[in-house]
Design an enzyme around this catalytic site. Structure first.
Site, mmCIF file in Angstrom:
data_model
loop_
_atom_site.group_PDB
_atom_site.id
_atom_site.type_symbol
_atom_site.label_atom_id
_atom_site.label_comp_id
_atom_site.label_asym_id
_atom_site.label_seq_id
_atom_site.Cartn_x
_atom_site.Cartn_y
_atom_site.Cartn_z
ATOM 1 N N ALA A 158 0.833 -1.209 0.000
ATOM 2 C CA ALA A 158 0.000 0.000 0.000
ATOM 3 C C ALA A 158 0.863 1.252 0.000
ATOM 4 O O ALA A 158 1.981 1.249 0.550
ATOM 5 C CB ALA A 158 -0.895 -0.006 1.236
ATOM 6 N N ALA B 160 2.017 2.285 3.413
ATOM 7 C CA ALA B 160 3.054 1.411 3.958
ATOM 8 C C ALA B 160 4.413 1.745 3.350
ATOM 9 O O ALA B 160 5.401 1.958 4.056
ATOM 10 C CB ALA B 160 2.693 -0.044 3.680
ATOM 11 N N SER C 217 2.483 -9.238 -1.470
ATOM 12 C CA SER C 217 1.695 -8.480 -2.435
ATOM 13 C C SER C 217 0.986 -9.451 -3.354
ATOM 14 O O SER C 217 1.512 -10.524 -3.658
ATOM 15 C CB SER C 217 2.593 -7.560 -3.268
ATOM 16 O OG SER C 217 1.819 -6.929 -4.274
ATOM 17 N N ARG C 218 -0.219 -9.073 -3.822
ATOM 18 C CA ARG C 218 -0.944 -9.922 -4.768
ATOM 19 C C ARG C 218 -0.124 -10.010 -6.062
ATOM 20 O O ARG C 218 -0.219 -10.945 -6.829
ATOM 21 C CB ARG C 218 -2.315 -9.318 -5.074
ATOM 22 C CG ARG C 218 -3.229 -9.213 -3.883
ATOM 23 C CD ARG C 218 -4.432 -8.378 -4.192
ATOM 24 N NE ARG C 218 -4.041 -7.055 -4.661
ATOM 25 C CZ ARG C 218 -4.900 -6.195 -5.213
ATOM 26 N NH1 ARG C 218 -6.174 -6.545 -5.394
ATOM 27 N NH2 ARG C 218 -4.493 -4.997 -5.593
ATOM 28 N N TYR D 112 -1.004 -13.127 0.633
ATOM 29 C CA TYR D 112 -1.147 -12.786 2.056
ATOM 30 C C TYR D 112 -1.108 -14.060 2.902
ATOM 31 O O TYR D 112 -0.542 -14.071 3.998
ATOM 32 C CB TYR D 112 -2.451 -12.032 2.283
ATOM 33 C CG TYR D 112 -2.630 -10.794 1.419
ATOM 34 C CD1 TYR D 112 -3.893 -10.336 1.091
ATOM 35 C CD2 TYR D 112 -1.538 -10.093 0.921
ATOM 36 C CE1 TYR D 112 -4.071 -9.215 0.282
ATOM 37 C CE2 TYR D 112 -1.696 -8.973 0.113
ATOM 38 C CZ TYR D 112 -2.961 -8.550 -0.205
ATOM 39 O OH TYR D 112 -3.130 -7.436 -1.011
ATOM 40 N N LEU E 5 -4.462 -2.776 4.182
ATOM 41 C CA LEU E 5 -5.323 -3.099 3.050
ATOM 42 C C LEU E 5 -6.496 -2.113 3.005
ATOM 43 O O LEU E 5 -6.704 -1.338 3.940
ATOM 44 C CB LEU E 5 -5.842 -4.538 3.205
ATOM 45 C CG LEU E 5 -4.763 -5.628 3.181
ATOM 46 C CD1 LEU E 5 -5.366 -6.983 3.551
ATOM 47 C CD2 LEU E 5 -4.086 -5.692 1.809
ATOM 48 N N LYS F 220 -6.583 2.429 10.279
ATOM 49 C CA LYS F 220 -7.908 2.995 10.599
ATOM 50 C C LYS F 220 -8.658 3.206 9.297
ATOM 51 O O LYS F 220 -8.071 3.257 8.242
ATOM 52 C CB LYS F 220 -7.772 4.361 11.313
ATOM 53 C CG LYS F 220 -6.740 5.323 10.841
ATOM 54 C CD LYS F 220 -6.507 5.738 9.431
ATOM 55 C CE LYS F 220 -7.674 6.295 8.723
ATOM 56 N NZ LYS F 220 -7.538 6.504 7.282
ATOM 57 N N ARG G 293 -10.519 5.319 -1.627
ATOM 58 C CA ARG G 293 -11.347 6.235 -0.855
ATOM 59 C C ARG G 293 -12.630 6.602 -1.607
ATOM 60 O O ARG G 293 -13.568 7.127 -1.014
ATOM 61 C CB ARG G 293 -10.563 7.509 -0.530
ATOM 62 C CG ARG G 293 -9.443 7.281 0.467
ATOM 63 C CD ARG G 293 -8.396 8.361 0.417
ATOM 64 N NE ARG G 293 -7.298 7.981 1.282
ATOM 65 C CZ ARG G 293 -6.412 7.050 0.974
ATOM 66 N NH1 ARG G 293 -6.488 6.416 -0.200
ATOM 67 N NH2 ARG G 293 -5.455 6.720 1.819
ATOM 68 N N ASP H 125 -12.399 7.752 6.224
ATOM 69 C CA ASP H 125 -10.977 7.978 5.968
ATOM 70 C C ASP H 125 -10.361 9.042 6.869
ATOM 71 O O ASP H 125 -9.296 8.834 7.438
ATOM 72 C CB ASP H 125 -10.757 8.366 4.506
ATOM 73 C CG ASP H 125 -9.263 8.374 4.155
ATOM 74 O OD1 ASP H 125 -8.792 9.328 3.531
ATOM 75 O OD2 ASP H 125 -8.569 7.419 4.558
HETATM 76 N N1 LIG Z 1 -2.694 6.229 9.236
HETATM 77 C C1 LIG Z 1 -2.489 6.962 8.161
HETATM 78 O O1 LIG Z 1 -1.807 7.988 8.183
HETATM 79 C C2 LIG Z 1 -3.052 6.516 6.833
HETATM 80 C C3 LIG Z 1 -2.768 7.260 5.675
HETATM 81 C C4 LIG Z 1 -3.242 6.761 4.446
HETATM 82 C C5 LIG Z 1 -4.010 5.595 4.414
HETATM 83 N N2 LIG Z 1 -4.297 4.950 5.587
HETATM 84 C C6 LIG Z 1 -5.107 3.709 5.559
HETATM 85 O O2 LIG Z 1 -4.326 2.732 4.887
HETATM 86 C C7 LIG Z 1 -5.160 1.895 4.059
HETATM 87 C C8 LIG Z 1 -4.581 1.896 2.644
HETATM 88 O O3 LIG Z 1 -4.610 3.181 2.098
HETATM 89 P P1 LIG Z 1 -3.632 3.530 0.834
HETATM 90 O O4 LIG Z 1 -3.939 4.867 0.379
HETATM 91 O O5 LIG Z 1 -2.241 3.207 1.196
HETATM 92 O O6 LIG Z 1 -4.212 2.479 -0.235
HETATM 93 P P2 LIG Z 1 -3.535 1.806 -1.522
HETATM 94 O O7 LIG Z 1 -2.282 2.479 -1.887
HETATM 95 O O8 LIG Z 1 -4.632 1.691 -2.501
HETATM 96 O O9 LIG Z 1 -3.111 0.341 -0.961
HETATM 97 C C9 LIG Z 1 -4.008 -0.674 -0.706
HETATM 98 C C10 LIG Z 1 -3.276 -1.990 -0.916
HETATM 99 O O10 LIG Z 1 -4.172 -3.040 -0.598
HETATM 100 C C11 LIG Z 1 -3.953 -4.158 -1.449
HETATM 101 N N3 LIG Z 1 -5.253 -4.623 -1.923
HETATM 102 C C12 LIG Z 1 -5.766 -5.845 -1.664
HETATM 103 N N4 LIG Z 1 -6.991 -5.981 -2.225
HETATM 104 C C13 LIG Z 1 -7.223 -4.812 -2.882
HETATM 105 C C14 LIG Z 1 -8.293 -4.336 -3.664
HETATM 106 N N5 LIG Z 1 -9.384 -5.085 -3.878
HETATM 107 N N6 LIG Z 1 -8.203 -3.116 -4.201
HETATM 108 C C15 LIG Z 1 -7.124 -2.341 -3.977
HETATM 109 N N7 LIG Z 1 -6.068 -2.718 -3.210
HETATM 110 C C16 LIG Z 1 -6.115 -3.941 -2.684
HETATM 111 C C17 LIG Z 1 -3.013 -3.727 -2.550
HETATM 112 O O11 LIG Z 1 -1.755 -4.317 -2.286
HETATM 113 P P3 LIG Z 1 -1.079 -5.449 -3.224
HETATM 114 O O12 LIG Z 1 -1.661 -5.276 -4.593
HETATM 115 O O13 LIG Z 1 0.371 -5.094 -3.157
HETATM 116 O O14 LIG Z 1 -1.415 -6.757 -2.634
HETATM 117 C C18 LIG Z 1 -2.876 -2.214 -2.360
HETATM 118 O O15 LIG Z 1 -1.576 -1.781 -2.552
HETATM 119 C C19 LIG Z 1 -6.584 2.459 4.192
HETATM 120 O O16 LIG Z 1 -7.265 1.699 5.140
HETATM 121 C C20 LIG Z 1 -6.385 3.881 4.741
HETATM 122 O O17 LIG Z 1 -7.444 4.291 5.579
HETATM 123 C C21 LIG Z 1 -3.835 5.378 6.776
#
Ligand SMILES: NC(=O)c1ccc[n+]([C@@H]2O[C@H](COP(=O)([O-])OP(=O)(O)OC[C@H]3O[C@@H](n4cnc5c(N)ncnc54)[C@H](OP(=O)(O)O)[C@@H]3O)[C@@H](O)[C@H]2O)c1
Length: 337
Positions: free
Chosen positions: A13, A16, A37-38, A59, A75, A98, A166, A178
């Site tokens: 992600a 991450a 990663s998928r 996973y 995720l 979260k 989102r 979010d």
């Molecule tokens: N605490 C904070 O500061 C913070 C900031 C931003 C986001 N977040 C949280 O982190 C989470 C991810 O946010 P992000 O912006 O990093 O998202 P993102 O870049 O879209 O990452 C989501 C990851 O989930 C995996 N995944 C598995 N099934 C999926 C599906 N059906 N569709 C899309 N992705 C899928 C993918 O990894 P693979 O393809 O590599 O398996 C993808 O890279 C959310 O819950 C968000 O609320 C927290």
């Protein structure tokens, strides 16, 4: 012997790769040893960039990795509880992004899995580890602004990408899940209580069906909290904390930069422009490093993790009530389900 807790990451992600893993690797008690990663090639690319020794192409493989003690779950929201429960059942502790669940019922399932497996799980509210918020609560508790009466929070950014998680309702998209969750957790943290009732209003994006503007009023027995969050507004975030004799303003409440000091203003209101406000400076620190290390240290020392999942359950009840109120147009009390 390397006593650091060994972490695995579910999915490459953005959060991450860009923030949490690099920050945890700078920690004293955390070591990120595996990423799944998928898309194995994407995983290998991320692992190479982050210096992570092992890549798994699924996973399930990561959860079966005997050299992983704890799992970080970034995720999309709808996969938080299902994969966190699978990780707990695989004997791993879990730090899950979260919002940890999309409903109180989901979070209760997670709580039961924790009790069933004896593993620990926490919602990754990194702001609760940042010294600025510890400092604000200390000042409120010490009566520095008089009895707390109100908390007002703003959080917004602009994202209209239909492919972003989102903006996908089936993934638990929308602003309230979010970013609305942040002023809610901070209000609960400062009032040290749960609201007795809430009112909420949402503006849904007609293209996506997710909320692009959300506002809420949380009525606590000691005062009120109000917030507005948006996924389609100018990037902005600020929190005002009002007491009977003073106020505290938090300049960058949620995305505190890791590379420069943070400022909190403590003002007695003697000058409406805040000219007499005391500027309290918190030295630069990375809240993701702190979050990871506080969790790792608790596990290594056999202590409860800093944020019990019961806190996430209470949090999810407030969010559920805001959604219900937006639907019913009435004030809503908190419900267990
Ligand atoms: N605490 C904070 O500061 C913070 C900031 C931003 C986001 N977040 C949280 O982190 C989470 C991810 O946010 P992000 O912006 O990093 O998202 P993102 O870049 O879209 O990452 C989501 C990851 O989930 C995996 N995944 C598995 N099934 C999926 C599906 N059906 N569709 C899309 N992705 C899928 C993918 O990894 P693979 O393809 O590599 O398996 C993808 O890279 C959310 O819950 C968000 O609320 C927290």
């Amino acid at each position: 012997m390397d006593r650091r807790l060994r972490w695995g990451v579910l999915g490459a992600a953005r959060i991450a790769v860009q923030k949490v893993v690099p920050a945890m690797q700078r920690g004293r008690f955390s070591r990120v040893v595996a990423l799944a990663s998928r898309d194995r090639a994407r995983g290998e690319e991320a692992a190479r960039a982050l210096g992570i020794e092992r890549v798994h192409g699924s996973y399930e493989e990561l959860l079966a990795d005997p050299e992983v003690d704890a799992v970080y779950n970034p995720l999309p929201n709808h996969l938080h509880v299902p994969w966190s429960i699978r990780a707990l059942e695989a004997g791993k502790h879990v730090l899950c992004e979260k919002p940890v669940g999309l409903s109180p019922a989901e979070v209760e399932e997670l709580l039961r899995a924790r009790d069933r497996t004896g593993r620990q799980v926490q919602e990754a509210f990194m702001v609760r580890a940042h010294p600025q918020w510890l400092g604000v609560r200390e000042r409120v508790r010490a009566g520095r602004i008089g009895p707390l009466r109100a908390v007002a929070g703003f959080f917004s950014y602009f994202n209209e990408d239909p492919g972003n998680v989102r903006n996908v309702p089936q993934y638990g998209g929308g602003g309230l899940y979010d970013i609305g969750c942040y002023p809610i957790t901070i209000a609960r943290y400062l009032f040290e209580a749960e609201p007795v009732r809430v009112a909420g209003v949402l503006d849904l994006d007609p293209r996506f069906g997710t909320d692009r503007l959300a506002s809420g009023v949380l009525e606590f027995s000691a005062g009120h909290a109000v917030f507005t969050c948006s996924t389609q507004a100018v990037p902005y975030q600020r929190v005002q904390v009002l007491g009977t004799r003073g106020r505290i303003e938090v300049e960058i409440p949620f995305n505190a930069p890791p590379d420069r000091p943070c400022h909190v203003f403590v003002d007695d209101g003697s000058d409406l422009a805040g000219a007499n406000a005391e500027v309290v400076t918190f030295e630069a620190c990375d809240q993701y490093t702190l979050q990871g290390d506080l969790f790792s240290q608790a596990i290594l020392e056999g202590r409860p993790v800093p944020l019990p999942i019961e806190d996430a359950l209470a949090q999810s009840r407030v969010i559920a009530a805001v959604f219900r109120s937006a639907e019913s147009g009435r004030w809503e009390a908190l419900r267990r389900d």
